[in-house]
Design a protein around this motif. Structure first.
Motif, mmCIF file in Angstrom:
data_model
loop_
_atom_site.group_PDB
_atom_site.id
_atom_site.type_symbol
_atom_site.label_atom_id
_atom_site.label_comp_id
_atom_site.label_asym_id
_atom_site.label_seq_id
_atom_site.Cartn_x
_atom_site.Cartn_y
_atom_site.Cartn_z
ATOM 1 N N ARG A 98 0.991 -1.336 -0.165
ATOM 2 C CA ARG A 98 0.014 0.146 0.083
ATOM 3 C C ARG A 98 0.613 1.253 -0.014
ATOM 4 N NH1 ARG A 98 -2.681 0.930 5.836
ATOM 5 N NH2 ARG A 98 -0.977 0.993 7.011
ATOM 6 N N LEU A 99 0.413 2.355 -0.489
ATOM 7 C CA LEU A 99 0.881 3.608 -0.506
ATOM 8 C C LEU A 99 0.117 4.326 0.506
ATOM 9 C CD1 LEU A 99 1.194 4.518 -4.204
ATOM 10 C CD2 LEU A 99 3.116 4.636 -2.640
ATOM 11 N N LEU A 100 0.856 4.838 1.664
ATOM 12 C CA LEU A 100 0.213 5.386 2.931
ATOM 13 C C LEU A 100 0.812 6.756 2.913
ATOM 14 C CD1 LEU A 100 -1.583 5.515 5.334
ATOM 15 C CD2 LEU A 100 0.403 4.346 6.503
ATOM 16 N N LEU A 101 -0.014 7.744 2.590
ATOM 17 C CA LEU A 101 0.459 9.332 2.999
ATOM 18 C C LEU A 101 0.672 9.531 3.943
ATOM 19 C CD1 LEU A 101 1.171 11.978 1.294
ATOM 20 C CD2 LEU A 101 -1.397 12.451 1.478
ATOM 21 N N VAL A 102 1.971 10.014 4.582
ATOM 22 C CA VAL A 102 2.424 10.286 5.987
ATOM 23 C C VAL A 102 2.622 11.722 6.395
ATOM 24 C CG1 VAL A 102 2.966 8.010 6.491
ATOM 25 C CG2 VAL A 102 4.660 9.628 5.678
#
Length: 241
Positions: free
Chosen positions: A170-174
């Motif tokens: 997954r691409l998790l925007l932090v």
């Protein structure tokens, strides 16, 4: 984004440079060239370093790869447009990308955005600026120009924290330090609204933008001249580049 903070890497592609073509061909599309454009999908767990994915490489290190272009990213959402426009079957990796992603477009991602991908931490560094190799791969002379003009360019990640990644991560925007500058907005300043010196100056001051793009924009501001990108888009008729 389909989810406000989460998207997905649906496939990962890597490949090393190879030389293809026919010696002595009079057709520019068939002449010998060396390229790392041909990427193959893999389901393996890969190490993502500061400069590259394990098993990946570029032939032209002046214009491709390196710390600010460690990962080439392209949204799967664009594929249906290009299949219709070109009448070609386009497997994942057709645009030379390492990550084919789902859920984030150029209008969603911002310069400087930090994403967690697998064990790694990556950051949007600049829009992808298509070159002649894309056109030559698909034997469509103006394809690089069309990609640029439509804004369906994809972008690059720099790597802030090395680690293993894999298709399905997954691409998790932090973190989003520069919400003003979407990839789409940066493309507009660089390629469409090229005479707007004020916007060029503002974008050049975005600390998350790659040093190469910042340098080009600062030159535009200082000299008042617009650089010619046609050679990069059209490229040589052949040769080992």
């Amino acid at each position: 984004m389909s989810d406000a903070r989460i998207a997905k890497v649906i496939s990962v592609q890597v490949g090393l440079p190879k030389t293809i073509g026919n010696e002595g061909s009079s057709d520019p599309m068939d002449q010998v060239w060396t390229t790392g454009f041909f990427k193959e999908p893999t389901s393996r767990l890969l190490w993502l370093s500061k400069t590259n994915l394990d098993g990946d490489g570029q032939a032209d290190l002046e214009n491709h790869g390196g710390p600010e272009k460690a990962v080439n990213v392209y949204p799967i959402e664009h594929y249906s447009y290009w299949v219709d426009a070109l009448g070609l079957a386009l497997p994942r990796g057709s645009f030379g990308e390492n990550f084919t992603i789902e859920g984030v477009l150029e209008s969603d991602a911002c310069i400087g955005d930090i994403f967690e991908v697998g064990e790694s931490l990556v950051q949007v560094s600049q829009p992808r600026q298509p070159c002649w190799k894309l056109a030559r791969r698909w034997r469509v002379k103006d394809l690089a120009v069309r990609v640029q003009e439509t804004g369906r360019t994809g972008w690059y990640f720099r790597v802030l924290r090395e680690g293993h990644v894999q298709a399905g991560s997954r691409l998790l925007l932090v973190e989003r330090p520069f919400p003003r500058w979407t990839v789409a907005a940066a493309n507009t300043v660089m390629h469409q609204d090229r005479e707007n010196i004020l916007l060029a100056r503002d974008l050049s001051e975005c600390a998350g933008l790659s040093s190469r793009w910042r340098s080009k924009l600062r030159q535009r501001v200082v000299t008042g001249t617009i650089e010619n990108t046609s050679s990069r888009l059209d490229g040589p008729s052949g040769g080992r580049k």
